[in-house]
Scaffold this active site. Structure first.
Site, PDB file in Angstrom:
ATOM      1  N   ARG A  88      55.444  35.148  44.706  1.00 39.46           N
ATOM      2  CA  ARG A  88      56.490  34.254  44.174  1.00 39.46           C
ATOM      3  C   ARG A  88      56.356  33.886  42.693  1.00 39.46           C
ATOM      4  O   ARG A  88      57.324  33.393  42.103  1.00 39.46           O
ATOM      5  CB  ARG A  88      56.573  32.959  44.997  1.00 39.46           C
ATOM      6  CG  ARG A  88      56.829  33.156  46.484  1.00 39.46           C
ATOM      7  CD  ARG A  88      58.094  33.929  46.737  1.00 39.46           C
ATOM      8  NE  ARG A  88      58.471  33.933  48.162  1.00 39.46           N
ATOM      9  CZ  ARG A  88      59.321  34.787  48.687  1.00 39.46           C
ATOM     10  NH1 ARG A  88      59.875  35.736  47.934  1.00 39.46           N
ATOM     11  NH2 ARG A  88      59.628  34.722  49.968  1.00 39.46           N
ATOM     12  N   HIS A 108      62.771  49.318  49.854  1.00 39.56           N
ATOM     13  CA  HIS A 108      63.430  48.385  50.771  1.00 39.56           C
ATOM     14  C   HIS A 108      64.750  49.058  51.146  1.00 39.56           C
ATOM     15  O   HIS A 108      65.621  49.251  50.301  1.00 39.56           O
ATOM     16  CB  HIS A 108      63.666  47.055  50.059  1.00 39.56           C
ATOM     17  CG  HIS A 108      64.466  46.059  50.832  1.00 39.56           C
ATOM     18  ND1 HIS A 108      63.944  44.862  51.257  1.00 39.56           N
ATOM     19  CD2 HIS A 108      65.753  46.056  51.232  1.00 39.56           C
ATOM     20  CE1 HIS A 108      64.866  44.172  51.900  1.00 39.56           C
ATOM     21  NE2 HIS A 108      65.986  44.879  51.888  1.00 39.56           N
ATOM     22  N   ASP A 110      54.240  41.512  54.807  1.00 36.95           N
ATOM     23  CA  ASP A 110      55.463  41.043  54.142  1.00 36.95           C
ATOM     24  C   ASP A 110      55.426  39.511  54.019  1.00 36.95           C
ATOM     25  O   ASP A 110      56.432  38.819  54.231  1.00 36.95           O
ATOM     26  CB  ASP A 110      56.719  41.494  54.884  1.00 36.95           C
ATOM     27  CG  ASP A 110      57.993  41.335  54.048  1.00 36.95           C
ATOM     28  OD1 ASP A 110      57.890  41.013  52.842  1.00 36.95           O
ATOM     29  OD2 ASP A 110      59.098  41.513  54.595  1.00 36.95           O
TER      30      ASP A 110
END
Length: 434
Positions: free
Chosen positions: A70, A185, A311
């Site tokens: 993050r 992804h 993940d």
């Protein structure tokens, strides 16, 4: 100089049997793995700490090639320091972080910032991925060569799929020329807009728009063809559908350079397990059908899926409180991954202990050509000690991550990591250990 002598350790041999050993760690390396009753020799200026493993399992440090730390930009969810602290508590010594930060990790300066922050934290080894496209917008490729020079280990727009086939083909060709992997992804945006859970019984019951399996599998199939054309190492993120497993298996059978990963939650939970409109059960890819779960398990068992990743995706309690439709996707994973899988698959006799350990150590190291993932003489001393006997409940209030977003609260599990070493330094020790 600090060294460690771990005695009474249970170590897996090549046949997957447990052997009682003693392990000497010094100068960042495993100096030796000795018979149970062996002593140690150290120079007078070496400070040796003796650790009695008391029959606990000692394995190579776990490796997680798909995490979200993050930082920069979302420090209220997690920082590189808090994420790394959570990782080593979960037994992970090497983690690879995704670039969907703010700013996006799409330039050399941001890659170097991530590496600097990880060095300052001095906990887990952090390997940064860089974005495929600038700002992950799918419009313009990043400077792949400069990003590699800065320390990126591969390219991905994780969080979103690259929608343009031409853009992805160009990215793969460029990555192949640099001997670098593309990590995808897989998600076709035209099929998922406004959806928050898998297309299925749960979505119908609650009147929610569903995410269909083909939204993932379409990109997997497209990208396999592009990987065949370009020769790139193509790695599929968080596989969750039977169709994706089938396509990857077929690609491997004809020699296309494709590898893939799967998450604990996609091996354990199906959409029918979701108890209600609790956003702690919301992740992307979503929980699919029981058929998909079984396909992912079989895919891991037969080698179609190469490794297990978490993940790890922390969010604040306020964000998750917005409900199933409005809350962000993602759950935390570092601190529950090994206990969940050990309890679900090894304790029940479905998998061997060696199979699980390999899928979380040796296999990710092989796929991404890392010099870790081995427990042997002269190897780097990334080491994890795991208690296979103690039963504990998952308590998010005890997490080291800032995130509390997990669907596993209250689950009674065995297989908890209790001590972690990175480069021969003890970076985590369970406070309950004597």
């Amino acid at each position: 100089m600090k060294a460690y002598f771990i005695k009474n350790a249970n170590v897996l041999n090549q046949e997957g049997e447990l052997e009682r050993k003693s392990i000497m760690i010094a100068d960042g390396k495993i100096l030796d793995i000795m018979d149970e009753n062996a002593g140690y020799f150290a120079s007078e200026d070496t400070d040796v700490e003796v650790i009695d493993a008391a029959g606990k399992l000692v394995v190579p440090g776990l490796i997680d090639m798909h995490v979200h730390l993050r930082e920069p930009g979302f420090e209220h969810k997690e920082t590189i320091e808090t994420g790394s602290r959570s990782a080593v508590k979960g037994g992970f010594t090497t983690i690879a972080c995704m670039p969907n930060t703010r700013p996006v990790t799409d330039d050399p300066e941001t890659v170097q910032m991530v590496l600097k922050k990880a060095q300052e934290a001095n906990l887990a080894k952090v390997l940064p991925y860089a974005a495929i496209t600038i700002n992950e917008l799918g419009r313009e490729l990043t400077n792949f060569e400069a990003l590699k020079s800065a320390g990126a280990i591969g390219y991905t727009d994780d969080g979103v799929g690259v929608q343009s086939a031409q853009m992805m083909k160009d990215a793969m060709a460029l990555a192949a020329s640099l001997d670098m992997p593309v990590i995808a992804h897989c998600e076709d945006n035209s099929l998922v807009e406004g959806a928050c859970v898998a297309e299925g019984e749960f979505a119908r019951k609650h009147g929610l728009k569903g995410i269909p399996n083909e939204s993932e599998a379409i990109h997997v199939g497209r990208d396999i063809l592009l990987a065949e054309a370009t020769g790139v190492h193509y790695h599929v993120c968080h596989v969750s559908t039977e169709q994706s497993v089938r396509l990857i298996r077929q690609a491997k059978e004809i020699g296309i350079k494709v590898t893939a990963e799967v998450c604990p939650h996609h091996l354990i939970l199906a959409d029918e397990d979701i108890p209600g409109l609790d956003a702690n059960w919301k992740m992307n890819p979503p929980l699919r059908s029981r058929r998909d779960v079984e396909a992912c398990i079989k895919g891991l068992e037969d080698g179609t899926l190469d490794m297990i990743v978490t993940d790890h995706a922390p969010h604040s309690a306020e964000e998750k409180a917005k409900g199933m439709e409005l809350a962000p996707f993602g759950i935390v994973g570092f601190e529950t991954a090994f206990p969940l899988l050990y309890t679900k698959f090894v304790e029940t006799g479905k998998w061997t202990l060696k199979f699980l350990v390999d899928k979380m150590t040796a296999e990710p190291a092989r796929v991404f050509r890392l010099d870790t993932g081995r427990l042997e003489k002269d190897a780097i001393a990334d080491v994890t000690i795991i208690d296979l006997e103690g039963l504990r409940a998952v308590d998010p209030n005890e997490f080291a991550t800032k995130g509390r977003n997990t669907p596993f609260t209250g689950w009674e599990l065995k297989g908890w990591p209790v001590m972690t070493f990175v480069d021969g330094k003890k970076v985590y020790s369970d406070p309950t250990l004597s």
